[in-house]
Design a protein around this motif. Structure first.
Motif: not given
Length: 711
Positions: A64-92
């Protein structure tokens, strides 16, 4: 990082990200074109894409509209991470890859970008996150890594199939759980870990559309532990930006899941669906009449009379269940193009199942102390002339069986039978296919065949399934066994033209075996010879021959058994579970010193799940340590309780009184030693049991042989 944080992100990574395609309510053709498939490529890749889009339509609506909006919020946070943050995340992940293939800085950046993109498009309702993925630098690196792992021709379709399979596995597990248990997962993080790890691990290694990605992951050592560590890094970064993004996303996903499940729309990733459902379920009049009369009797009985009435009623109810659970479908078999088939969907079958469920419910209510084994529905097609047989079970039949609490559905034709579980992964319309052909030397080599060759196929909800966590019990009819040593008969799986021995138990003119995978099978007389067992031939020769024939114990190399070598705890777990037919390649364990990729992991997992083995501490199994005689005795005792209903020794002290060293037996192992000793499975020497002594391979073979023949 706290366990709670790891749980949250594990749930997102494996359930939400695995269903990332579900936000695209578009035609499969449109998606294929957007991903860059030409007409030829799309034609070859449409199967997984179609399934993904079908899921997309349902999940987009469910959120639904609310659920999609909730997940879009999470998506936007993930997409907004810096290159250094992403490098640290995926290091394993990149660290593991670098052990076999050194990524250049550009390649590493491309992999990092692909990882974030795959998480970032979760449930998006537009094309933007699919643009160019197939041609992205990250996907090209993935192809290069696949080539290095000898996995050629990797496509986006392979990645899509892997994502769908993980989602399917996870939701199949959720489907088998009561709603209250699903709702309680947020308060049971260890249960969530188990579900997610199992969903990832249950992706087949071979013979499945998702196997290519799994093979690449396996090659580089990127297992669910590594993925979970990377996911844990992600949750920390996301929480810093928006502490509520992940908890809110979990709530949205679980609410959507439960809403689709409650309305019958959830398919566990394509599990439910299938044939036309023409039947309806009504409780048979004889069931209602039976319990009506019983309640009248109880209403007019004294307390003393009630016990006798209930005891008789349980016996009568059991007989009624047996009557309702047996169907002769021979007259319903149809023949077309050389194939015999039957589609099970009639009201009579559905009503019988509903009647069984009503009986079980009433017996439980009236006699709560009585345990009634889950009954099996028996569907017999009789004998058919065709070698190809297809048996279809409508979704309504499966759902009614789950609701009733059946233990399985037994399908029989031409003397062959297969008991399919219901619930869990087996949670939708089923097609079971059997193909029979003659066995010859091209199949069995120099070994004597004792059956025809059988090839089994299984689809659930229209999706082909080749491996399953819940085993299917198959009983294969034997052919001419004149002059054959029946103890040496073994069911063999045909893999790339070679025989892999699975064992099995001969019961009359059948060999019975529990299978967690489907392929081609044949029964053979497997005579295995060793050149180094003369010194133990008199007391261990036959046991070694039989247990080796079943594939439960193997030589160190061709013709060499090494009878005096000691046995490790991991080796004995394999020997015992294989010999007693309780192994399962999908079984999981939680010991810190057993890796999921270890050869022994599924055997240890199967034994641990059944309570047959325990660690030497809460987290340590010590797989490479030599197993002691007391540990062997205890594992065998526990295994026989599970497989053959064996009972503990009533007086343990008396059973051990004949051993001078009884006091040196660990308290936790005394019951097992007493059982094994009293039943002649493990025998002492010179008045001593020697509980802490290591056991040899010859001794292990003898103990297991005696366990197999325990009555």
């Amino acid at each position: 990082m706290t366990i709670k944080k790891k749980i949250i992100v594990s749930t997102i990574a494996a359930s939400m990200a695995a269903t990332a395609f579900a936000g695209i309510p578009l035609s499969s053709k449109g998606l294929a074109e957007k991903l860059g498939f030409n007409n030829t490529a799309y034609a070859a890749a449409s199967s997984s894409t179609d399934q993904l889009i079908a899921e997309a339509n349902k999940w987009h609506a469910a959120l639904g509209v609310n659920g999609l909006a909730t997940l879009k919020t999470l998506r936007d946070v993930i997409k907004g991470l810096s290159a250094d943050e992403v490098k640290a995340i995926i290091a394993p992940i990149t660290t593991e890859i670098n052990k076999k293939y050194v990524l250049s800085p550009d390649e590493k950046a491309a992999v990092e970008a692909l990882y974030i993109n795959l998480l970032g498009f979760t449930y998006t309702a537009d094309y933007s996150y699919f643009d160019g993925i197939q041609d992205s630098a990250g996907f090209q690196v993935l192809r290069t890594l696949a080539d290095e792992a000898d996995v050629t021709g990797l496509t986006f379709e392979d990645l899509a199939a892997y994502v769908l399979k993980v989602k399917t596995n996870l939701f199949a597990s959720l489907d088998a759980m009561p709603v209250s248990e699903v709702q309680g997962l947020a308060n049971n993080p260890l249960a969530v870990v188990t579900l997610v790890k199992s969903a990832i691990q249950a992706v087949p290694d071979t013979n499945d559309t998702a196997s290519k990605i799994k093979a690449v992951f396996n090659y580089y050592g990127v297992d669910q532990t590594v993925l979970t560590e990377a996911a844990g890094n992600l949750v920390v970064k996301v929480a810093i930006v928006n502490a509520n993004a992940i908890p809110n996303a979990i709530n949205a996903v679980m609410n959507a899941y439960l809403s689709t499940r409650n309305t019958g729309g959830n398919t566990g990733g394509g599990i439910i669906g299938g044939g036309e459902e023409t039947g309806t379920a009504t409780i048979p009049p004889e069931v209602a009449e039976f319990f009506g009369k019983l309640k009248d009797k109880l209403a007019n009985a004294t307390d003393a009379e009630k016990a006798a009435i209930l005891a008789e009623a349980v016996q009568q109810a059991t007989a009624l269940v047996t009557k309702l659970s047996t169907f002769d479908l021979s007259s319903d078999v149809k023949v077309s193009n050389g194939q015999a088939s039957v589609q099970v969907s009639s009201s009579s079958v559905l009503s019988a199942i509903a009647g069984i469920g009503e009986i079980l419910k009433n017996v439980k209510a009236l006699a709560p102390g009585v345990t009634v084994p889950a009954p099996v529905l028996n569907l017999n097609l009789g004998n058919v002339a065709q070698d190809n047989v297809k048996i279809g079970l409508d979704n309504a039949v499966i759902q009614e069986a789950i609701k009733a609490g059946l233990g399985g559905i037994n399908l029989t034709v031409n003397g062959l039978s297969a008991v399919l579980p219901v619930g869990g992964q087996f949670n939708g319309a089923i097609d079971f296919n059997i193909n029979k052909s003659k066995a010859d030397s091209s199949t069995t080599g120099e070994l004597k065949a004792a059956s025809d060759v059988y090839s089994f196929g299984l689809t659930i909800g229209g999706q082909s399934v080749t491996s399953f966590a819940q085993s299917v019990t198959v009983a294969i009819p034997l052919g001419n066994v004149d002059g054959v040593d029946k103890e040496l008969l073994s069911l063999a799986k045909i893999v790339d033209g070679k025989l892999v021995f699975q064992g099995g138990t001969v019961q009359g003119n059948l060999i019975v075996e529990h299978r967690d995978t489907f392929s081609q099978y044949v029964v053979v007389e497997n005579k295995v010879s060793f050149t180094d067992i003369a010194s133990v031939q008199s007391w261990a020769g036959r046991a070694i021959e039989v247990i080796a024939a079943k594939g439960a114990i193997e030589g160190k190399k061709a013709g060499v058994f090494a009878p005096k070598d000691n046995v490790t705890r991991a080796e004995f777990a394999k020997m015992l579970t294989r010999a007693l037919d309780i192994d399962n390649s999908s079984a999981k364990e939680d010991f810190a010193d057993v890796k999921d990729t270890d050869w022994s992991a599924p055997y240890i997992g199967a034994a641990a799940k059944l309570g047959i083995i325990q660690g030497r501490s809460a987290t340590k199994f010590d797989p490479n340590a030599q197993i002691t005689r007391a540990e062997m005795a205890t594992m065998i005792a526990r295994a026989l309780k599970v497989t053959k209903g064996a009972q503990d020794v009533t007086d343990v002290t008396a059973a051990l009184a004949g051993f001078k060293d009884a006091s040196s037996i660990s308290a936790s192992l005394k019951a097992g030693v007493a059982f094994a000793s009293k039943n002649g499975i493990v025998i002492g020497n010179n008045g001593k049991f020697s509980p802490n002594a290591s056991a040899t391979r010859a001794e292990a073979a003898v103990m297991i042989y005696r366990a197999v023949n325990f009555k």
